[in-house]
Design a protein around this motif. Structure first.
Motif, PDB file in Angstrom:
ATOM      1  N   LEU A 168     -65.387 -80.518  46.883  1.00 34.76           N
ATOM      2  CA  LEU A 168     -64.124 -80.234  47.546  1.00 34.76           C
ATOM      3  C   LEU A 168     -64.295 -79.467  48.849  1.00 34.76           C
ATOM      4  N   ILE A 169     -65.380 -78.712  48.959  1.00 33.85           N
ATOM      5  CA  ILE A 169     -65.655 -77.943  50.173  1.00 33.85           C
ATOM      6  C   ILE A 169     -67.134 -78.064  50.520  1.00 33.85           C
ATOM      7  N   THR A 170     -67.436 -77.779  51.775  1.00 32.43           N
ATOM      8  CA  THR A 170     -68.823 -77.666  52.215  1.00 32.43           C
ATOM      9  C   THR A 170     -68.993 -76.282  52.835  1.00 32.43           C
ATOM     10  N   GLY A 171     -70.208 -75.795  52.824  1.00 34.49           N
ATOM     11  CA  GLY A 171     -70.486 -74.485  53.400  1.00 34.49           C
ATOM     12  C   GLY A 171     -71.606 -74.573  54.419  1.00 34.49           C
ATOM     13  N   GLU A 172     -71.445 -73.837  55.511  1.00 31.59           N
ATOM     14  CA  GLU A 172     -72.470 -73.788  56.551  1.00 31.59           C
ATOM     15  C   GLU A 172     -72.811 -72.329  56.827  1.00 31.59           C
ATOM     16  N   ARG A 173     -74.067 -71.977  56.641  1.00 32.27           N
ATOM     17  CA  ARG A 173     -74.502 -70.597  56.869  1.00 32.27           C
ATOM     18  C   ARG A 173     -74.676 -70.352  58.363  1.00 32.27           C
ATOM     19  N   ARG A 174     -74.100 -69.247  58.823  1.00 33.16           N
ATOM     20  CA  ARG A 174     -74.254 -68.786  60.202  1.00 33.16           C
ATOM     21  C   ARG A 174     -74.592 -67.311  60.137  1.00 33.16           C
ATOM     22  N   THR A 204     -75.405 -64.101  58.497  1.00 37.15           N
ATOM     23  CA  THR A 204     -75.223 -63.597  57.140  1.00 37.15           C
ATOM     24  C   THR A 204     -73.980 -64.152  56.464  1.00 37.15           C
ATOM     25  N   TRP A 205     -73.153 -64.909  57.189  1.00 38.43           N
ATOM     26  CA  TRP A 205     -71.895 -65.416  56.638  1.00 38.43           C
ATOM     27  C   TRP A 205     -71.968 -66.916  56.385  1.00 38.43           C
ATOM     28  N   ILE A 206     -71.129 -67.364  55.471  1.00 39.99           N
ATOM     29  CA  ILE A 206     -70.995 -68.801  55.206  1.00 39.99           C
ATOM     30  C   ILE A 206     -69.579 -69.207  55.583  1.00 39.99           C
ATOM     31  N   TYR A 207     -69.471 -70.281  56.331  1.00 36.86           N
ATOM     32  CA  TYR A 207     -68.186 -70.829  56.737  1.00 36.86           C
ATOM     33  C   TYR A 207     -67.913 -72.078  55.916  1.00 36.86           C
ATOM     34  N   TYR A 208     -66.739 -72.105  55.269  1.00 40.52           N
ATOM     35  CA  TYR A 208     -66.376 -73.202  54.377  1.00 40.52           C
ATOM     36  C   TYR A 208     -65.340 -74.106  55.020  1.00 40.52           C
ATOM     37  N   SER A 209     -65.500 -75.408  54.784  1.00 44.55           N
ATOM     38  CA  SER A 209     -64.558 -76.425  55.257  1.00 44.55           C
ATOM     39  C   SER A 209     -64.174 -77.305  54.076  1.00 44.55           C
ATOM     40  N   ALA A 210     -62.946 -77.782  54.090  1.00 39.20           N
ATOM     41  CA  ALA A 210     -62.490 -78.708  53.051  1.00 39.20           C
ATOM     42  C   ALA A 210     -63.053 -80.097  53.336  1.00 39.20           C
ATOM     43  N   VAL A 211     -63.371 -80.819  52.291  1.00 31.77           N
ATOM     44  CA  VAL A 211     -63.818 -82.205  52.416  1.00 31.77           C
ATOM     45  C   VAL A 211     -62.562 -83.065  52.354  1.00 31.77           C
ATOM     46  N   ARG A 212     -62.055 -83.440  53.510  1.00 29.51           N
ATOM     47  CA  ARG A 212     -60.760 -84.135  53.612  1.00 29.51           C
ATOM     48  C   ARG A 212     -60.751 -85.460  52.852  1.00 29.51           C
ATOM     49  N   GLY A 213     -61.851 -86.182  52.862  1.00 30.31           N
ATOM     50  CA  GLY A 213     -61.912 -87.460  52.155  1.00 30.31           C
ATOM     51  C   GLY A 213     -61.714 -87.291  50.655  1.00 30.31           C
ATOM     52  N   LYS A 214     -62.322 -86.254  50.096  1.00 27.39           N
ATOM     53  CA  LYS A 214     -62.188 -85.991  48.660  1.00 27.39           C
ATOM     54  C   LYS A 214     -60.750 -85.587  48.330  1.00 27.39           C
ATOM     55  N   LEU A 215     -60.158 -84.759  49.190  1.00 24.82           N
ATOM     56  CA  LEU A 215     -58.773 -84.353  48.963  1.00 24.82           C
ATOM     57  C   LEU A 215     -57.834 -85.555  49.044  1.00 24.82           C
ATOM     58  N   SER A 216     -58.116 -86.483  49.942  1.00 18.54           N
ATOM     59  CA  SER A 216     -57.302 -87.696  50.047  1.00 18.54           C
ATOM     60  C   SER A 216     -57.420 -88.558  48.800  1.00 18.54           C
ATOM     61  N   GLU A 217     -58.628 -88.646  48.239  1.00 19.68           N
ATOM     62  CA  GLU A 217     -58.822 -89.406  46.999  1.00 19.68           C
ATOM     63  C   GLU A 217     -57.995 -88.816  45.865  1.00 19.68           C
ATOM     64  N   LEU A 218     -58.032 -87.487  45.740  1.00 12.76           N
ATOM     65  CA  LEU A 218     -57.281 -86.821  44.680  1.00 12.76           C
ATOM     66  C   LEU A 218     -55.782 -87.013  44.890  1.00 12.76           C
ATOM     67  N   ALA A 219     -55.344 -86.858  46.123  1.00 14.59           N
ATOM     68  CA  ALA A 219     -53.920 -87.023  46.421  1.00 14.59           C
ATOM     69  C   ALA A 219     -53.464 -88.450  46.143  1.00 14.59           C
ATOM     70  N   GLY A 220     -54.318 -89.417  46.426  1.00 16.41           N
ATOM     71  CA  GLY A 220     -53.971 -90.812  46.185  1.00 16.41           C
ATOM     72  C   GLY A 220     -53.690 -91.099  44.718  1.00 16.41           C
TER      73      GLY A 220
END
Length: 137
Positions: free
Chosen positions: A101-107, A109-125
């Motif tokens: 549902l999310i991905t994380g990218e380390r920058r 000491t912090w991790i930035y999270y983004s939603a996986v829009r394709g997965k959310l669209s599948e669930l919503a469908g």
């Protein structure tokens, strides 16, 4: 051996007449929610995501990440506003990440999270029932 409690039938008729009327009404009760049910492989693939969203904290975390106008959220921003510890938030983020549902990218000491829009669209469908109007509450 466990004993199961037998539930009473709705209606005052005998068991035979109630069963017959139930069978008749069940076959003409409602139209299906969709034209086709989900394939087994798709159900297996999407079930972990729905399971991950079954926890209120994870649902809130995903909502915060997905609704962020910048498209991503720093873990430092996600740790505030919850009555749980930082490690618990990290665990919930891990569950969301493993469910796809999310991905994380380390920058640094912090991790930035983004939603996986394709997965959310599948669930919503799967939750959209076509042209029907929303159910009344």
């Amino acid at each position: 051996m466990s004993k199961q409690k037998e539930l009473p039938l709705l209606g005052a008729g005998s068991a035979t007449s109630s069963s017959a009327s139930s069978a008749t009404s069940a076959s003409s009760c409602c139209e299906p929610l969709s034209a086709q049910s989900i394939a087994t492989a798709d159900a297996i693939a999407l079930a972990p995501a729905f399971k991950a969203l079954g926890d209120p904290i994870r649902l809130q975390l995903l909502s915060q990440i997905a609704s962020n106008p910048e498209g991503e959220c720093c873990v430092c921003d996600l740790e505030t506003g919850f009555d749980v510890s930082g490690p618990t938030i990290s665990h919930h983020l891990k569950v969301l990440r493993e469910a796809g549902l999310i991905t994380g990218e380390r920058r640094g000491t912090w991790i930035y999270y983004s939603a996986v829009r394709g997965k959310l669209s599948e669930l919503a469908g799967l939750l959209v029932s076509g042209d029907s109007e929303p159910a009344a509450r």
